[in-house]
Write a protein that holds these residues in place. Structure first.
Motif, mmCIF file in Angstrom:
data_model
loop_
_atom_site.group_PDB
_atom_site.id
_atom_site.type_symbol
_atom_site.label_atom_id
_atom_site.label_comp_id
_atom_site.label_asym_id
_atom_site.label_seq_id
_atom_site.Cartn_x
_atom_site.Cartn_y
_atom_site.Cartn_z
ATOM 1 N N PHE A 196 0.838 -1.203 0.000
ATOM 2 C CA PHE A 196 0.000 0.000 0.000
ATOM 3 C C PHE A 196 0.876 1.257 0.000
ATOM 4 O O PHE A 196 1.892 1.318 0.692
ATOM 5 C CB PHE A 196 -0.915 0.011 1.239
ATOM 6 C CG PHE A 196 -1.691 -1.245 1.414
ATOM 7 C CD1 PHE A 196 -2.897 -1.437 0.758
ATOM 8 C CD2 PHE A 196 -1.204 -2.276 2.224
ATOM 9 C CE1 PHE A 196 -3.615 -2.623 0.906
ATOM 10 C CE2 PHE A 196 -1.908 -3.450 2.386
ATOM 11 C CZ PHE A 196 -3.115 -3.636 1.722
ATOM 12 N N ASP A 197 0.455 2.252 -0.781
ATOM 13 C CA ASP A 197 1.133 3.537 -0.808
ATOM 14 C C ASP A 197 0.121 4.557 -1.325
ATOM 15 O O ASP A 197 -1.034 4.210 -1.631
ATOM 16 C CB ASP A 197 2.377 3.485 -1.709
ATOM 17 C CG ASP A 197 3.380 4.577 -1.397
ATOM 18 O OD1 ASP A 197 4.283 4.350 -0.566
ATOM 19 O OD2 ASP A 197 3.267 5.684 -1.966
ATOM 20 N N VAL A 198 0.536 5.837 -1.440
ATOM 21 C CA VAL A 198 -0.366 6.878 -1.933
ATOM 22 C C VAL A 198 0.226 7.611 -3.133
ATOM 23 O O VAL A 198 -0.445 8.452 -3.730
ATOM 24 C CB VAL A 198 -0.702 7.902 -0.815
ATOM 25 C CG1 VAL A 198 -1.376 7.203 0.360
ATOM 26 C CG2 VAL A 198 0.529 8.680 -0.358
ATOM 27 N N ASP A 199 1.468 7.319 -3.506
ATOM 28 C CA ASP A 199 2.158 8.061 -4.548
ATOM 29 C C ASP A 199 1.785 7.524 -5.932
ATOM 30 O O ASP A 199 1.805 6.312 -6.163
ATOM 31 C CB ASP A 199 3.672 7.984 -4.346
ATOM 32 C CG ASP A 199 4.418 9.034 -5.140
ATOM 33 O OD1 ASP A 199 4.428 8.941 -6.390
ATOM 34 O OD2 ASP A 199 4.996 9.945 -4.528
ATOM 35 N N LYS A 200 1.457 8.432 -6.853
ATOM 36 C CA LYS A 200 0.997 8.030 -8.194
ATOM 37 C C LYS A 200 2.073 7.298 -8.988
ATOM 38 O O LYS A 200 1.759 6.590 -9.954
ATOM 39 C CB LYS A 200 0.513 9.256 -8.966
ATOM 40 C CG LYS A 200 1.591 10.268 -9.307
ATOM 41 C CD LYS A 200 1.008 11.495 -10.009
ATOM 42 C CE LYS A 200 2.085 12.500 -10.407
ATOM 43 N NZ LYS A 200 1.513 13.722 -11.017
ATOM 44 N N ARG A 201 3.348 7.471 -8.599
ATOM 45 C CA ARG A 201 4.437 6.782 -9.302
ATOM 46 C C ARG A 201 4.612 5.349 -8.831
ATOM 47 O O ARG A 201 5.405 4.589 -9.401
ATOM 48 C CB ARG A 201 5.741 7.575 -9.113
ATOM 49 C CG ARG A 201 5.745 8.923 -9.809
ATOM 50 C CD ARG A 201 6.782 9.858 -9.266
ATOM 51 N NE ARG A 201 6.476 10.291 -7.913
ATOM 52 C CZ ARG A 201 7.147 11.242 -7.248
ATOM 53 N NH1 ARG A 201 8.178 11.838 -7.831
ATOM 54 N NH2 ARG A 201 6.813 11.576 -6.021
#
Length: 372
Positions: A63-68
């Motif tokens: 899980f992460d939030v960065d678009k890259r």
């Protein structure tokens, strides 16, 4: 035979696909062929923990939030900006697991938007998944949390997700989850093992400062004043430019060192904390430690030390043991805060011990001679 091999796997979920995650995932690939009968391997504290070799760890969710990073295979996402840690294993095999969108909550400090995108976070325009549901769906054994410093709500969210999903939890960040009596008891009530809080690197600023403090105390030297100043160039140090996010971090690092002193010092005489963000250092962390004391006859003695380390691999070597000990506890039906591994691996465990004591306790825990 296939069923037996499957049971040996540790299904791992990671929250926060930053530098620390990059080093951990690279390490899983780098050491995947190390077996229990091999001699001591440089960089590892344990080749195996119980029956679990590093090759038994399988990435099951991320899980992460960065678009890259969101939407990419974990093996690709760990090398995406703003990650800048050393690449020591560039050919990481595809995991078959794509990074999913987590909730932002308080995971990004307001000042981060004032910096270039290659140095900071860039949030994906996607709705977050239900992390607890995804952990259940992926049959995760252990969730490792790498939330940024100061992310109280985000840290608590992932801890609750682990509780709801019934998976073990390793809290690598300085928000007090495992060492908090209320939250720690929640894991105990559900019989879910957890280790925390705030990862202590293999050879990092805190472990070196603790060792020197313990040495002074054991040799009868009174410590009058000490400081520890740290700076680096990764997103963690950029994030910590917001001093209002540092309260728990300073408490964690300070109490870790204080616990080894013969006598606790006032905060005027003990200063521990980050100093600045220096972009060109990238994931390299530089630490300066000074200790001033009095030996026989009250004659002064002082030490000054400079430590330079690649920050994220320094923590990954510890996490790779911690997550295996959580799985070992699950296999044994042991839940709640694991006191021995927490004391050895973490800066702010539920109970502090000297590192020598904690090491012996961990070895007893692995051998099954100590419950937690």
């Amino acid at each position: 035979m296939a069923e037996t091999n499957q049971k040996k796997k540790i299904r791992l979920a990671i929250a926060g696909i930053g530098n620390c995650c990059s080093s951990l995932v690279q390490g899983i690939e780098y050491y995947k062929n190390v077996g229990k009968n091999d001699e001591a391997v440089p960089g590892l504290m344990h080749n195996v923990v119980g029956d679990y070799a590093i090759g038994d760890i399988k990435i099951a969710a991320a899980f992460d939030v960065d678009k890259r990073k969101v939407g990419k295979d974990v093996a690709q996402a760990i090398f995406a900006l703003p990650n800048c840690t050393k690449v020591f294993c560039k050919n990481v095999a595809e995991t078959g697991v794509k990074v999913q969108m987590g909730p932002v909550l308080d995971g990004i400090a307001d000042h981060m938007k004032n910096y270039d995108e290659d140095k900071t976070f860039s949030v994906a325009n996607l709705d977050p998944v239900d992390v607890a549901q995804e952990l259940k769906k992926a049959e995760v054994d252990v969730l490792v949390s790498y939330m940024p410093v100061g992310s109280q709500k985000a840290a608590e969210y992932y801890a609750q997700a682990a509780l709801d999903a019934g998976c073990g939890f390793v809290n690598c960040m300085p928000v007090f989850i495992v060492s908090d009596p209320v939250l720690g008891d929640k894991f105990k009530e559900k019989n879910i093992p957890c280790i925390g809080d705030d990862i202590k690197s293999q050879i990092g600023a805190t472990i070196v400062h603790r060792t020197l403090s313990h040495l002074f105390a054991k040799r009868g030297v009174a410590v009058d004043r000490s400081y520890q100043l740290n700076f680096g160039g990764n997103t963690d140090f950029l994030n910590m430019l917001s001093r209002d996010r540092l309260k728990s971090k300073k408490i964690s690092k300070t109490e870790s060192v204080e616990s080894q002193l013969g006598k606790r010092l006032s905060y005027d005489n003990l200063h521990i904390g980050p100093s600045d963000w220096v972009p060109f250092l990238k994931d390299n962390k530089v630490c300066y430690i000074r200790m001033e004391g009095r030996k026989f006859g009250d004659v002064p003695v002082d030490i000054e030390l400079r430590l330079s380390v690649e920050d994220s691999p320094n923590s990954a070597g510890v996490v790779i043991d911690a997550l295996r000990m959580v799985k070992l506890a699950k296999d044994r039906g042991i839940g709640g805060p694991l006191l021995s591994p927490s004391a050895f691996f973490m800066k702010h465990p539920p109970v502090q011990f000297t590192d020598e004591q904690a090491y012996e306790m961990v070895e007893e825990f692995v051998a099954g001679k100590r419950e937690r």
